[in-house]
Design an enzyme around this catalytic site. Structure first.
Site, short mmCIF file in Angstrom:
data_model
loop_
_atom_site.label_atom_id
_atom_site.label_comp_id
_atom_site.label_asym_id
_atom_site.label_seq_id
_atom_site.Cartn_x
_atom_site.Cartn_y
_atom_site.Cartn_z
N LYS A 297 6.39 18.69 -8.79
CA LYS A 297 5.52 17.55 -8.52
C LYS A 297 5.48 16.66 -9.75
O LYS A 297 5.71 17.13 -10.86
CB LYS A 297 4.09 18.02 -8.19
CG LYS A 297 3.30 17.03 -7.37
CD LYS A 297 3.61 17.13 -5.89
CE LYS A 297 2.86 16.11 -5.07
NZ LYS A 297 2.98 16.38 -3.63
P1 NAD Z 1 -1.52 7.23 0.53
O1 NAD Z 1 -1.60 6.65 -0.81
O2 NAD Z 1 -0.61 6.61 1.52
O3 NAD Z 1 -2.99 7.27 1.19
C1 NAD Z 1 -4.11 7.82 0.58
C2 NAD Z 1 -5.34 7.32 1.33
O4 NAD Z 1 -6.50 8.00 0.88
C3 NAD Z 1 -5.62 5.83 1.16
O5 NAD Z 1 -5.99 5.27 2.42
C4 NAD Z 1 -6.81 5.80 0.22
O6 NAD Z 1 -7.62 4.64 0.38
C5 NAD Z 1 -7.54 7.04 0.68
N1 NAD Z 1 -8.51 7.55 -0.27
C6 NAD Z 1 -8.46 7.57 -1.60
N2 NAD Z 1 -9.58 8.12 -2.10
C7 NAD Z 1 -10.34 8.47 -1.07
C8 NAD Z 1 -11.61 9.07 -0.93
N3 NAD Z 1 -12.31 9.45 -1.99
N4 NAD Z 1 -12.08 9.28 0.31
C9 NAD Z 1 -11.36 8.90 1.40
N5 NAD Z 1 -10.17 8.33 1.32
C10 NAD Z 1 -9.66 8.12 0.12
O7 NAD Z 1 -1.18 8.78 0.32
P2 NAD Z 1 -0.54 9.80 1.35
O8 NAD Z 1 0.91 9.89 1.05
O9 NAD Z 1 -1.03 9.53 2.72
O10 NAD Z 1 -1.18 11.16 0.80
C11 NAD Z 1 -2.47 11.61 1.22
C12 NAD Z 1 -2.53 13.11 1.03
O11 NAD Z 1 -1.47 13.70 1.77
C13 NAD Z 1 -2.33 13.59 -0.41
O12 NAD Z 1 -3.11 14.75 -0.61
C14 NAD Z 1 -0.86 13.92 -0.46
O13 NAD Z 1 -0.56 14.86 -1.48
C15 NAD Z 1 -0.70 14.53 0.93
N6 NAD Z 1 0.68 14.59 1.39
C16 NAD Z 1 1.43 13.47 1.52
C17 NAD Z 1 2.74 13.59 1.95
C18 NAD Z 1 3.62 12.39 2.18
O14 NAD Z 1 4.76 12.58 2.65
N7 NAD Z 1 3.18 11.19 1.91
C19 NAD Z 1 3.30 14.84 2.23
C20 NAD Z 1 2.48 15.97 2.10
C21 NAD Z 1 1.18 15.83 1.69
#
Ligand code: NAD
Length: 421
Positions: free
Chosen positions: A111
Protein backbone atom coordinates in the site's frame (compact mmCIF):
# COMPACT_ATOMS: atom_id res chain seq x y z
CA UNK A 1 -16.31 3.07 29.60
CA UNK A 2 -13.75 0.98 27.68
CA UNK A 3 -10.17 2.03 27.02
CA UNK A 4 -11.08 2.48 23.37
CA UNK A 5 -13.65 5.12 24.30
CA UNK A 6 -11.12 7.24 26.16
CA UNK A 7 -8.07 6.56 24.01
CA UNK A 8 -8.78 8.13 20.62
CA UNK A 9 -7.66 8.17 17.88
CA UNK A 10 -7.61 4.46 17.14
CA UNK A 11 -4.42 3.20 15.49
CA UNK A 12 -5.23 1.15 12.38
CA UNK A 13 -1.91 -0.73 12.54
CA UNK A 14 -2.64 -1.91 16.07
CA UNK A 15 -6.11 -3.00 14.92
CA UNK A 16 -4.58 -4.95 11.99
CA UNK A 17 -2.06 -6.68 14.27
CA UNK A 18 -4.78 -7.61 16.77
CA UNK A 19 -6.91 -9.11 14.02
CA UNK A 20 -3.90 -11.12 12.84
CA UNK A 21 -3.03 -12.24 16.39
CA UNK A 22 -6.53 -13.61 16.85
CA UNK A 23 -6.27 -15.75 13.71
CA UNK A 24 -2.65 -16.79 14.42
CA UNK A 25 -3.72 -17.95 17.89
CA UNK A 26 -6.65 -19.96 16.53
CA UNK A 27 -4.46 -21.51 13.82
CA UNK A 28 -1.78 -22.29 16.41
CA UNK A 29 0.70 -20.71 14.02
CA UNK A 30 4.40 -21.45 14.48
CA UNK A 31 5.86 -18.62 16.67
CA UNK A 32 8.63 -17.80 14.13
CA UNK A 33 6.15 -17.56 11.28
CA UNK A 34 3.93 -15.44 13.47
CA UNK A 35 6.75 -12.97 14.10
CA UNK A 36 7.44 -12.77 10.34
CA UNK A 37 3.81 -12.21 9.30
CA UNK A 38 3.16 -9.71 12.10
CA UNK A 39 5.50 -7.08 10.56
CA UNK A 40 5.78 -5.53 7.09
CA UNK A 41 8.68 -6.70 4.96
CA UNK A 42 9.59 -3.21 3.72
CA UNK A 43 8.61 0.35 4.63
CA UNK A 44 9.80 3.22 2.47
CA UNK A 45 9.29 6.88 3.49
CA UNK A 46 10.06 9.56 0.91
CA UNK A 47 10.21 13.35 1.17
CA UNK A 48 10.07 14.89 -2.26
CA UNK A 49 9.87 18.37 -3.82
CA UNK A 50 7.12 19.65 -6.10
CA UNK A 51 7.02 22.92 -8.08
CA UNK A 52 3.87 24.81 -7.05
CA UNK A 53 2.03 27.15 -9.41
CA UNK A 54 3.05 30.22 -7.38
CA UNK A 55 6.74 29.51 -8.07
CA UNK A 56 7.46 27.99 -4.65
CA UNK A 57 8.84 24.51 -4.05
CA UNK A 58 6.97 22.41 -1.49
CA UNK A 59 8.19 19.18 0.06
CA UNK A 60 5.65 16.36 0.50
CA UNK A 61 5.95 13.09 2.40
CA UNK A 62 4.79 9.73 1.08
CA UNK A 63 5.06 6.03 1.86
CA UNK A 64 5.13 2.66 0.13
CA UNK A 65 4.90 -0.43 2.32
CA UNK A 66 5.21 -4.07 1.25
CA UNK A 67 3.80 -6.38 3.89
CA UNK A 68 4.34 -9.87 2.47
CA UNK A 69 5.59 -11.16 -0.88
CA UNK A 70 5.19 -14.88 -0.19
CA UNK A 71 2.40 -15.50 -2.72
CA UNK A 72 3.52 -13.04 -5.41
CA UNK A 73 4.39 -9.40 -6.10
CA UNK A 74 3.04 -6.71 -3.78
CA UNK A 75 -0.34 -5.27 -4.77
CA UNK A 76 -2.22 -2.37 -3.29
CA UNK A 77 -3.48 1.13 -3.88
CA UNK A 78 -2.00 4.56 -3.29
CA UNK A 79 -3.98 7.01 -1.18
CA UNK A 80 -3.75 10.82 -1.23
CA UNK A 81 -5.06 12.32 2.00
CA UNK A 82 -3.99 14.95 4.48
CA UNK A 83 -4.25 12.47 7.40
CA UNK A 84 -2.22 9.60 5.90
CA UNK A 85 0.29 8.08 8.36
CA UNK A 86 2.88 5.34 8.04
CA UNK A 87 0.91 3.21 10.52
CA UNK A 88 -2.24 3.55 8.42
CA UNK A 89 -0.36 2.48 5.29
CA UNK A 90 1.18 -0.48 7.16
CA UNK A 91 -2.30 -1.63 8.21
CA UNK A 92 -3.65 -1.24 4.69
CA UNK A 93 -0.65 -3.20 3.29
CA UNK A 94 -1.23 -6.07 5.73
CA UNK A 95 -4.95 -6.14 4.88
CA UNK A 96 -3.97 -6.40 1.19
CA UNK A 97 -1.93 -9.52 1.92
CA UNK A 98 -4.93 -11.20 3.54
CA UNK A 99 -7.36 -9.90 0.90
CA UNK A 100 -5.37 -11.36 -2.01
CA UNK A 101 -5.18 -14.67 -0.15
CA UNK A 102 -8.92 -14.72 0.68
CA UNK A 103 -9.81 -14.51 -3.01
CA UNK A 104 -6.86 -16.69 -4.05
CA UNK A 105 -5.09 -14.30 -6.43
CA UNK A 106 -1.27 -14.60 -6.67
CA UNK A 107 -0.17 -11.41 -4.96
CA UNK A 108 1.32 -10.25 -1.71
CA UNK A 109 0.19 -7.08 0.03
CA UNK A 110 1.36 -3.51 -0.40
CA UNK A 111 0.00 0.00 0.00
CA UNK A 112 1.09 3.58 -0.47
CA UNK A 113 0.07 7.04 0.54
CA UNK A 114 0.98 10.70 0.27
CA UNK A 115 0.19 13.26 2.95
CA UNK A 116 -1.68 15.80 0.84
CA UNK A 117 -5.15 17.21 0.34
CA UNK A 118 -5.34 16.84 -3.46
CA UNK A 119 -8.37 19.12 -3.61
CA UNK A 120 -6.00 22.01 -2.79
CA UNK A 121 -3.72 21.29 -5.80
CA UNK A 122 -4.10 22.43 -9.40
CA UNK A 123 -4.05 19.73 -12.07
CA UNK A 124 -0.46 20.64 -12.92
CA UNK A 125 0.62 20.40 -9.28
CA UNK A 126 -1.19 17.07 -8.91
CA UNK A 127 0.61 15.71 -11.96
CA UNK A 128 3.98 16.97 -10.70
CA UNK A 129 3.39 15.41 -7.28
CA UNK A 130 2.24 12.10 -8.78
CA UNK A 131 5.17 11.78 -11.19
CA UNK A 132 7.80 12.68 -8.61
CA UNK A 133 6.28 10.42 -5.91
CA UNK A 134 6.18 7.48 -8.33
CA UNK A 135 9.81 8.11 -9.26
CA UNK A 136 10.80 8.17 -5.60
CA UNK A 137 9.11 4.84 -4.82
CA UNK A 138 10.22 3.22 -8.10
CA UNK A 139 13.07 1.47 -6.26
CA UNK A 140 10.33 -0.92 -5.07
CA UNK A 141 7.94 -0.82 -8.04
CA UNK A 142 7.67 -2.99 -11.15
CA UNK A 143 5.21 -5.29 -12.92
CA UNK A 144 6.84 -8.35 -11.31
CA UNK A 145 7.62 -6.63 -7.98
CA UNK A 146 4.96 -4.22 -6.79
CA UNK A 147 1.91 -3.02 -8.72
CA UNK A 148 0.03 0.02 -7.32
CA UNK A 149 -3.62 0.91 -7.98
CA UNK A 150 -6.16 3.63 -7.05
CA UNK A 151 -7.41 4.21 -3.53
CA UNK A 152 -8.90 7.22 -1.73
CA UNK A 153 -8.54 10.36 -3.89
CA UNK A 154 -6.51 8.70 -6.63
CA UNK A 155 -7.99 8.27 -10.09
CA UNK A 156 -7.43 6.59 -13.49
CA UNK A 157 -5.73 9.84 -14.62
CA UNK A 158 -3.22 9.57 -11.77
CA UNK A 159 -2.62 5.88 -12.68
CA UNK A 160 -1.92 7.03 -16.26
CA UNK A 161 0.72 9.51 -14.99
CA UNK A 162 2.28 6.76 -12.83
CA UNK A 163 2.42 4.39 -15.81
CA UNK A 164 3.86 7.04 -18.10
CA UNK A 165 6.51 8.05 -15.57
CA UNK A 166 7.68 4.47 -15.07
CA UNK A 167 7.62 3.83 -18.83
CA UNK A 168 9.70 6.96 -19.52
CA UNK A 169 12.38 5.68 -17.16
CA UNK A 170 12.33 2.22 -18.78
CA UNK A 171 12.33 3.56 -22.33
CA UNK A 172 9.29 1.53 -23.38
CA UNK A 173 5.61 1.27 -22.38
CA UNK A 174 4.98 -0.89 -19.30
CA UNK A 175 1.19 -1.07 -18.82
CA UNK A 176 1.47 -3.84 -16.17
CA UNK A 177 3.20 -1.59 -13.63
CA UNK A 178 -0.06 -0.13 -12.32
CA UNK A 179 -3.76 -1.04 -12.49
CA UNK A 180 -6.90 1.07 -12.51
CA UNK A 181 -5.65 2.83 -15.65
CA UNK A 182 -7.95 4.38 -18.25
CA UNK A 183 -9.19 1.77 -20.75
CA UNK A 184 -7.26 3.51 -23.54
CA UNK A 185 -3.96 2.74 -21.76
CA UNK A 186 -4.54 -0.94 -21.01
CA UNK A 187 -7.08 -0.51 -18.22
CA UNK A 188 -9.64 -3.27 -17.74
CA UNK A 189 -13.30 -3.03 -18.52
CA UNK A 190 -15.20 -3.11 -15.24
CA UNK A 191 -12.25 -2.03 -13.03
CA UNK A 192 -13.87 1.26 -12.01
CA UNK A 193 -16.98 -0.54 -10.76
CA UNK A 194 -15.16 -3.65 -9.50
CA UNK A 195 -14.88 -2.82 -5.78
CA UNK A 196 -18.58 -1.98 -5.54
CA UNK A 197 -19.63 -4.85 -7.80
CA UNK A 198 -17.69 -7.37 -5.73
CA UNK A 199 -19.20 -5.87 -2.56
CA UNK A 200 -22.72 -6.25 -3.94
CA UNK A 201 -22.01 -9.87 -4.99
CA UNK A 202 -21.20 -10.61 -1.35
CA UNK A 203 -24.30 -8.75 -0.12
CA UNK A 204 -26.46 -10.87 -2.45
CA UNK A 205 -24.92 -14.04 -0.97
CA UNK A 206 -25.30 -12.79 2.60
CA UNK A 207 -28.93 -11.83 2.04
CA UNK A 208 -29.69 -15.26 0.57
CA UNK A 209 -27.98 -16.89 3.56
CA UNK A 210 -30.02 -14.80 6.03
CA UNK A 211 -33.30 -15.05 4.10
CA UNK A 212 -33.45 -11.31 3.39
CA UNK A 213 -35.23 -10.28 0.19
CA UNK A 214 -33.07 -7.53 -1.31
CA UNK A 215 -36.03 -6.24 -3.32
CA UNK A 216 -37.66 -5.01 -0.13
CA UNK A 217 -34.41 -4.17 1.65
CA UNK A 218 -33.16 -0.72 2.64
CA UNK A 219 -29.54 0.41 2.31
CA UNK A 220 -27.37 3.15 3.87
CA UNK A 221 -23.96 4.02 2.39
CA UNK A 222 -21.20 5.98 4.15
CA UNK A 223 -18.84 7.64 1.64
CA UNK A 224 -19.99 8.58 -1.84
CA UNK A 225 -16.81 8.13 -3.86
CA UNK A 226 -15.76 5.33 -6.19
CA UNK A 227 -16.76 2.43 -3.94
CA UNK A 228 -19.77 4.00 -2.19
CA UNK A 229 -21.60 5.71 -5.05
CA UNK A 230 -21.33 2.69 -7.35
CA UNK A 231 -22.37 0.33 -4.53
CA UNK A 232 -25.48 2.49 -4.05
CA UNK A 233 -26.26 2.30 -7.78
CA UNK A 234 -25.75 -1.47 -7.88
CA UNK A 235 -27.87 -2.05 -4.75
CA UNK A 236 -30.64 -0.01 -6.38
CA UNK A 237 -30.24 -2.22 -9.47
CA UNK A 238 -30.83 -5.22 -7.16
CA UNK A 239 -34.19 -3.64 -6.28
CA UNK A 240 -33.18 -2.31 -2.85
CA UNK A 241 -34.07 1.16 -1.59
CA UNK A 242 -31.12 3.43 -0.81
CA UNK A 243 -32.36 5.50 2.14
CA UNK A 244 -29.23 7.37 3.26
CA UNK A 245 -25.78 8.29 1.94
CA UNK A 246 -22.96 10.56 3.10
CA UNK A 247 -19.62 12.05 2.18
CA UNK A 248 -16.96 13.98 4.08
CA UNK A 249 -19.30 16.96 4.47
CA UNK A 250 -22.19 14.98 6.03
CA UNK A 251 -25.13 12.88 4.94
CA UNK A 252 -28.66 12.90 3.57
CA UNK A 253 -31.63 10.67 4.33
CA UNK A 254 -35.03 9.96 2.82
CA UNK A 255 -36.68 6.81 4.14
CA UNK A 256 -38.85 6.72 1.00
CA UNK A 257 -35.70 6.33 -1.09
CA UNK A 258 -32.97 8.33 -2.83
CA UNK A 259 -32.07 8.04 -6.51
CA UNK A 260 -28.30 7.22 -6.43
CA UNK A 261 -27.69 8.61 -9.95
CA UNK A 262 -29.38 11.90 -9.12
CA UNK A 263 -27.44 12.13 -5.83
CA UNK A 264 -24.18 11.62 -7.75
CA UNK A 265 -25.11 14.33 -10.26
CA UNK A 266 -25.97 16.63 -7.32
CA UNK A 267 -22.62 15.89 -5.63
CA UNK A 268 -20.75 16.60 -8.89
CA UNK A 269 -22.52 19.92 -9.24
CA UNK A 270 -22.43 21.07 -5.60
CA UNK A 271 -19.37 19.25 -4.23
CA UNK A 272 -21.48 17.62 -1.49
CA UNK A 273 -24.43 15.26 -1.18
CA UNK A 274 -26.00 17.63 1.35
CA UNK A 275 -28.89 19.83 0.32
CA UNK A 276 -30.21 17.15 -2.06
CA UNK A 277 -33.86 18.02 -2.78
CA UNK A 278 -36.42 15.99 -0.82
CA UNK A 279 -33.90 14.61 1.69
CA UNK A 280 -33.05 15.72 5.23
CA UNK A 281 -29.43 16.57 6.00
CA UNK A 282 -27.92 14.29 8.66
CA UNK A 283 -24.52 13.83 10.28
CA UNK A 284 -22.20 10.93 9.52
CA UNK A 285 -22.98 9.53 12.99
CA UNK A 286 -26.69 9.55 12.14
CA UNK A 287 -25.98 7.87 8.80
CA UNK A 288 -24.36 4.91 10.53
CA UNK A 289 -27.29 4.59 12.94
CA UNK A 290 -29.96 4.79 10.25
CA UNK A 291 -32.52 1.96 10.46
CA UNK A 292 -31.76 -0.19 7.40
CA UNK A 293 -31.12 -3.76 6.33
CA UNK A 294 -27.70 -3.21 4.75
CA UNK A 295 -25.10 -0.70 5.91
CA UNK A 296 -22.17 -0.14 3.54
CA UNK A 297 -19.27 1.79 5.09
CA UNK A 298 -17.29 3.04 2.06
CA UNK A 299 -15.14 5.85 3.48
CA UNK A 300 -12.42 5.39 6.09
CA UNK A 301 -11.06 3.33 8.96
CA UNK A 302 -12.48 3.20 12.49
CA UNK A 303 -16.02 4.40 11.79
CA UNK A 304 -17.84 1.66 13.75
CA UNK A 305 -16.33 1.50 17.23
CA UNK A 306 -17.31 0.46 20.75
CA UNK A 307 -18.93 3.90 20.95
CA UNK A 308 -21.61 3.36 18.30
CA UNK A 309 -21.73 -0.42 17.68
CA UNK A 310 -24.78 -0.74 19.96
CA UNK A 311 -26.59 1.82 17.81
CA UNK A 312 -26.04 0.16 14.43
CA UNK A 313 -29.45 -1.02 13.28
CA UNK A 314 -28.46 -2.79 10.06
CA UNK A 315 -28.75 -6.57 9.72
CA UNK A 316 -25.80 -6.76 7.32
CA UNK A 317 -22.67 -4.60 7.44
CA UNK A 318 -20.79 -4.80 4.12
CA UNK A 319 -17.33 -3.27 4.43
CA UNK A 320 -16.57 -1.67 1.08
CA UNK A 321 -14.03 0.46 2.98
CA UNK A 322 -10.88 -0.95 4.52
CA UNK A 323 -10.87 -1.22 8.30
CA UNK A 324 -14.12 0.63 9.12
CA UNK A 325 -14.85 -1.56 12.18
CA UNK A 326 -12.67 -1.93 15.28
CA UNK A 327 -12.21 -5.33 17.01
CA UNK A 328 -14.35 -4.18 19.98
CA UNK A 329 -17.17 -3.18 17.66
CA UNK A 330 -16.81 -6.47 15.77
CA UNK A 331 -17.48 -8.37 18.97
CA UNK A 332 -20.49 -6.22 19.88
CA UNK A 333 -22.00 -6.59 16.40
CA UNK A 334 -21.44 -10.35 16.45
CA UNK A 335 -23.13 -10.67 19.85
CA UNK A 336 -26.04 -8.62 18.53
CA UNK A 337 -26.43 -10.92 15.51
CA UNK A 338 -25.36 -8.38 12.88
CA UNK A 339 -23.92 -10.20 9.88
CA UNK A 340 -20.51 -8.72 9.01
CA UNK A 341 -19.01 -9.06 5.55
CA UNK A 342 -15.40 -8.14 6.37
CA UNK A 343 -13.32 -5.78 4.21
CA UNK A 344 -10.77 -8.40 3.14
CA UNK A 345 -13.65 -10.29 1.51
CA UNK A 346 -16.21 -7.58 0.79
CA UNK A 347 -14.03 -5.12 -1.13
CA UNK A 348 -11.74 -7.71 -2.76
CA UNK A 349 -13.47 -7.15 -6.11
CA UNK A 350 -11.20 -4.16 -6.71
CA UNK A 351 -7.95 -6.07 -6.41
CA UNK A 352 -9.42 -9.04 -8.26
CA UNK A 353 -10.20 -6.97 -11.35
CA UNK A 354 -6.82 -5.25 -10.91
CA UNK A 355 -5.35 -8.74 -11.20
CA UNK A 356 -7.42 -9.29 -14.36
CA UNK A 357 -6.09 -5.99 -15.71
CA UNK A 358 -2.49 -7.03 -15.00
CA UNK A 359 -3.02 -10.42 -16.68
CA UNK A 360 -4.51 -8.70 -19.74
CA UNK A 361 -1.59 -6.22 -19.85
CA UNK A 362 1.07 -8.93 -19.57
CA UNK A 363 -0.66 -10.88 -22.36
CA UNK A 364 -1.44 -7.78 -24.47
CA UNK A 365 -5.06 -8.90 -24.29
CA UNK A 366 -8.41 -7.17 -23.70
CA UNK A 367 -11.45 -8.87 -22.22
CA UNK A 368 -15.07 -7.73 -22.53
CA UNK A 369 -16.85 -6.28 -19.50
CA UNK A 370 -19.18 -9.28 -19.51
CA UNK A 371 -16.19 -11.61 -19.29
CA UNK A 372 -14.60 -9.56 -16.49
CA UNK A 373 -17.81 -9.42 -14.43
CA UNK A 374 -18.49 -13.13 -14.90
CA UNK A 375 -14.96 -14.08 -13.77
CA UNK A 376 -15.26 -11.68 -10.83
CA UNK A 377 -18.53 -13.28 -9.74
CA UNK A 378 -17.01 -16.78 -9.77
CA UNK A 379 -14.14 -15.63 -7.52
CA UNK A 380 -16.27 -13.57 -5.12
CA UNK A 381 -18.94 -16.27 -4.75
CA UNK A 382 -16.34 -18.93 -4.06
CA UNK A 383 -14.48 -16.78 -1.52
CA UNK A 384 -17.77 -15.94 0.23
CA UNK A 385 -18.71 -19.64 0.45
CA UNK A 386 -15.26 -20.56 1.82
CA UNK A 387 -15.35 -17.83 4.46
CA UNK A 388 -18.90 -18.67 5.52
CA UNK A 389 -17.98 -22.37 5.80
CA UNK A 390 -14.93 -21.50 7.92
CA UNK A 391 -16.91 -19.20 10.22
CA UNK A 392 -19.60 -21.85 10.69
CA UNK A 393 -17.05 -24.62 11.28
CA UNK A 394 -15.32 -22.68 14.07
CA UNK A 395 -18.35 -20.77 15.39
CA UNK A 396 -16.68 -17.39 14.76
CA UNK A 397 -17.66 -14.21 12.95
CA UNK A 398 -17.06 -13.80 9.22
CA UNK A 399 -13.97 -11.64 9.78
CA UNK A 400 -12.24 -14.33 11.77
CA UNK A 401 -13.41 -16.90 9.20
CA UNK A 402 -11.78 -14.83 6.45
CA UNK A 403 -8.59 -14.40 8.48
CA UNK A 404 -8.36 -18.13 9.15
CA UNK A 405 -8.45 -18.83 5.41
CA UNK A 406 -6.11 -16.01 4.47
CA UNK A 407 -3.48 -16.37 7.18
CA UNK A 408 -3.32 -20.13 6.64
CA UNK A 409 -2.71 -19.65 2.89
CA UNK A 410 -0.02 -17.02 3.40
CA UNK A 411 1.59 -19.02 6.22
CA UNK A 412 1.68 -22.16 4.04
CA UNK A 413 3.30 -20.28 1.15
CA UNK A 414 5.81 -18.56 3.43
CA UNK A 415 6.69 -21.80 5.23
CA UNK A 416 7.04 -23.77 1.97
CA UNK A 417 9.43 -21.18 0.56
CA UNK A 418 11.52 -21.47 3.71
CA UNK A 419 13.75 -18.93 5.39
CA UNK A 420 16.46 -17.42 3.18
CA UNK A 421 19.43 -17.78 3.49
P1 NAD B 1 -12.91 7.91 -2.92
O1 NAD B 1 -11.90 8.94 -2.70
O2 NAD B 1 -13.43 7.70 -4.30
O3 NAD B 1 -14.20 8.18 -1.98
C1 NAD B 1 -14.12 8.38 -0.61
C2 NAD B 1 -15.45 8.99 -0.17
O4 NAD B 1 -15.52 9.03 1.25
C3 NAD B 1 -15.69 10.41 -0.65
O5 NAD B 1 -17.04 10.54 -1.08
C4 NAD B 1 -15.48 11.25 0.59
O6 NAD B 1 -16.20 12.47 0.58
C5 NAD B 1 -16.02 10.31 1.64
N1 NAD B 1 -15.59 10.61 2.99
C6 NAD B 1 -14.42 11.09 3.43
N2 NAD B 1 -14.45 11.24 4.77
C7 NAD B 1 -15.65 10.85 5.18
C8 NAD B 1 -16.29 10.76 6.43
N3 NAD B 1 -15.66 11.12 7.55
N4 NAD B 1 -17.55 10.30 6.48
C9 NAD B 1 -18.19 9.92 5.35
N5 NAD B 1 -17.64 9.98 4.15
C10 NAD B 1 -16.39 10.43 4.06
O7 NAD B 1 -12.30 6.55 -2.32
P2 NAD B 1 -12.71 5.06 -2.66
O8 NAD B 1 -11.73 4.54 -3.65
O9 NAD B 1 -14.16 4.95 -2.89
O10 NAD B 1 -12.32 4.37 -1.27
C11 NAD B 1 -13.24 4.32 -0.17
C12 NAD B 1 -12.85 3.15 0.71
O11 NAD B 1 -12.87 1.97 -0.07
C13 NAD B 1 -11.44 3.23 1.31
O12 NAD B 1 -11.46 2.62 2.58
C14 NAD B 1 -10.63 2.40 0.34
O13 NAD B 1 -9.45 1.89 0.94
C15 NAD B 1 -11.63 1.30 0.04
N6 NAD B 1 -11.34 0.55 -1.17
C16 NAD B 1 -11.28 1.15 -2.38
C17 NAD B 1 -10.98 0.39 -3.50
C18 NAD B 1 -10.95 0.97 -4.88
O14 NAD B 1 -10.76 0.19 -5.84
N7 NAD B 1 -11.13 2.25 -5.06
C19 NAD B 1 -10.74 -0.99 -3.39
C20 NAD B 1 -10.84 -1.58 -2.12
C21 NAD B 1 -11.15 -0.80 -1.03
Amino acid sequence: MTTEQVAAPINAWQVAQRQFDLAAEMLNLDPGLRRVLREPRRELTVHFPVHMDDGNVQVFTGFRVQHNLGRGPAKGGIRYHQDVTLDEVKALAMWMTWKCAVVGIPYGGGKGGVIVDPKKLSKKELEGLSRRFFTEISVLIGPERDIPAPDVNTTPQIMAWFMDTYSMHQGYTVPGVVTGKPISLGGSEGRNEATARGCVFTVVKAAAHLGIDLKSATVAVQGYGNAGSIAAQLMAAEGSTVVAVSDSTGGIRNMAGLDPDKVLAWKKEHGTVQGFPGAEDISNAELLETPCDVLIPAAYENQITARNAMDIKARIVAEAANGPTTPEADEILYQRGVFMIPDILCNAGGVTVSYFEWVQDLNRDHWTEKEVNAKLKVIMDQAFAEVLAQSQKHGVNMRTGAYLNAVQRVADATAMRGLYP
